[in-house]
Design an enzyme around this catalytic site. Sequence first.
Site, PDB file in Angstrom:
ATOM      1  N   ASP A  12      35.065  40.548  42.604  1.00  0.00           N
ATOM      2  CA  ASP A  12      35.518  41.927  41.965  1.00  0.00           C
ATOM      3  C   ASP A  12      34.692  42.396  41.146  1.00  0.00           C
ATOM      4  O   ASP A  12      34.066  43.910  41.332  1.00  0.00           O
ATOM      5  CB  ASP A  12      36.915  41.893  41.471  1.00  0.00           C
ATOM      6  CG  ASP A  12      37.930  41.208  42.602  1.00  0.00           C
ATOM      7  OD1 ASP A  12      38.167  41.647  43.481  1.00  0.00           O
ATOM      8  OD2 ASP A  12      38.699  40.138  42.270  1.00  0.00           O
ATOM      9  N   ARG A  92      44.135  37.937  28.709  1.00  0.00           N
ATOM     10  CA  ARG A  92      43.345  39.335  28.992  1.00  0.00           C
ATOM     11  C   ARG A  92      43.387  40.247  27.494  1.00  0.00           C
ATOM     12  O   ARG A  92      42.509  41.095  27.408  1.00  0.00           O
ATOM     13  CB  ARG A  92      44.660  40.156  29.931  1.00  0.00           C
ATOM     14  CG  ARG A  92      44.537  39.825  31.097  1.00  0.00           C
ATOM     15  CD  ARG A  92      43.316  39.330  31.582  1.00  0.00           C
ATOM     16  NE  ARG A  92      43.119  38.926  33.173  1.00  0.00           N
ATOM     17  CZ  ARG A  92      42.028  38.512  33.715  1.00  0.00           C
ATOM     18  NH1 ARG A  92      41.117  38.498  33.013  1.00  0.00           N
ATOM     19  NH2 ARG A  92      42.027  38.292  35.061  1.00  0.00           N
ATOM     20  N   ASP A 121      47.064  42.735  35.643  1.00  0.00           N
ATOM     21  CA  ASP A 121      46.141  42.511  34.488  1.00  0.00           C
ATOM     22  C   ASP A 121      45.668  44.033  34.105  1.00  0.00           C
ATOM     23  O   ASP A 121      45.530  44.357  33.002  1.00  0.00           O
ATOM     24  CB  ASP A 121      45.023  41.912  35.246  1.00  0.00           C
ATOM     25  CG  ASP A 121      45.169  40.440  35.418  1.00  0.00           C
ATOM     26  OD1 ASP A 121      45.939  39.717  34.463  1.00  0.00           O
ATOM     27  OD2 ASP A 121      44.593  39.766  36.360  1.00  0.00           O
ATOM     28  N   SER A 170      41.420  35.122  45.104  1.00  0.00           N
ATOM     29  CA  SER A 170      41.234  35.789  43.689  1.00  0.00           C
ATOM     30  C   SER A 170      41.643  34.685  42.673  1.00  0.00           C
ATOM     31  O   SER A 170      42.912  34.375  42.748  1.00  0.00           O
ATOM     32  CB  SER A 170      41.917  37.009  43.667  1.00  0.00           C
ATOM     33  OG  SER A 170      41.909  37.352  42.186  1.00  0.00           O
TER      34      SER A 170
HETATM   35  N1  ARG Z   1      50.194  36.624  38.163  1.00  0.00           N
HETATM   36  C1  ARG Z   1      49.340  36.217  37.227  1.00  0.00           C
HETATM   37  C2  ARG Z   1      49.512  37.086  36.021  1.00  0.00           C
HETATM   38  O1  ARG Z   1      49.826  38.344  36.187  1.00  0.00           O
HETATM   39  C3  ARG Z   1      48.166  35.858  37.562  1.00  0.00           C
HETATM   40  C4  ARG Z   1      47.069  37.010  37.683  1.00  0.00           C
HETATM   41  C5  ARG Z   1      45.742  36.410  38.297  1.00  0.00           C
HETATM   42  N2  ARG Z   1      44.769  37.448  38.247  1.00  0.00           N
HETATM   43  C6  ARG Z   1      43.916  37.475  39.064  1.00  0.00           C
HETATM   44  N3  ARG Z   1      42.689  38.370  38.888  1.00  0.00           N
HETATM   45  N4  ARG Z   1      43.555  36.533  39.890  1.00  0.00           N
HETATM   46  O2  ARG Z   1      49.220  36.961  34.817  1.00  0.00           O
END
Ligand code: ARG
Length: 392
Positions: A12, A92, A121, A170
Amino acid sequence: MKVALAYSGGLDTSVCVHLLQEKYKADVITVSVDVGQDPQELKEIAKKSKQLGAIKHVHVDARKEFVEQYVFRSIKANGLYEGYPLSTALARYPIASKLVEVARRERADAVAHGCTGKGNDQFRFDTTIAIKAPKLKIIAPIRELNLDRKWEIKYAREQGIPVGTGKPYSIDENLWGRSIEGGVLEDPAKAPPEHIYAWTRSPAKAPAKPRVVKIEFKGGIPIALDGKRMGGLELIAKLNKIAGTYGVGRIELIEDRILGLKARENYEAPAAMVLIQAHRALEQLALTKQELAFKQVVDQTWADLAYSGLWFDPLREDLDAFIDSTQNRVTGKIKVELNHGNSRIVGRSSPYSLYDEELVSFERYGFDQRDAIGVIKFHALQSKILRKRKGA
Ligand code: ARG
């Protein structure tokens, strides 16, 4: 235009470097933030960034801050959102904060990140950036150009961007856990394939004999593993290895995202799951019934805020103040048995334990049992009166 991009080296964000150059006519500064992800991958990031034509790469080591400001707080709050230990969520905030710092230092006109418009995110990144630098422009190419993963993979191949494993997942990783989304995992009826896991052995292939690990907490924070004192970073890394070997820490969820979407999520978080379980076990021993009941509500709200991009809401700090005031007594030792994917508390002790063996024992005198009779006379008093009124 100069843009500082939060760069992980994955598909990404690699696609984002090119998109920013091509579609936004921007000079890109890539920013990688170490929150305990695979050191091998981190090593290659600077090289990748150069290959993609970034004008500069900046690396920030935020591991200590991540552990002390986020992970330790989460342990004290038993931080779980619908059973997910918040690994991606918590990371994050420091990543976005460091991104802003670098953007300022480098006099960038904007910051960028690789979030889609579907996930959580984007909430965590955008809110943190807006709070720390209200005037700084945010560019999220994948969201703005409304792109999907298939398009990204095709674009990457055309542009000669390395696509890694070519698997359609991902993956996000840091010290506290590993998140795996996408591909076949998006069908909740299908079992997660074994190849998605990197930190945990299949429980079936775990060592035949169980292993007991000892964790010592002081003020709600883990300070020693198997009798050896060590810092949080080392302790969590070691416990990830040990518990992962025993197949502990695999999580499969249907998770309620901030936007309301239900998502099929898979995680590996061996240390996080064992530490939260152990921490809870110690709280059960040291905190009163009233504290435990109220703290459960506080913990839940805390996890909701951390998950939902609301880390900087003053309520989170208010809750932390309450949590901290309970944690002085969350000091002691916990034994956890790891066995083919299960973790089980097998021993607990604390200088602040409210457990009184003399009082509770079947085998000892403790107190005059007849004293209980008087207490029970008043127990359920109002129910007894109501029945009498009804003439039952
Ligand atoms: N569902 C989880 C969260 O919102 C994991 C997100 C994972 N992000 C990714 N870019 N694969 O914290």
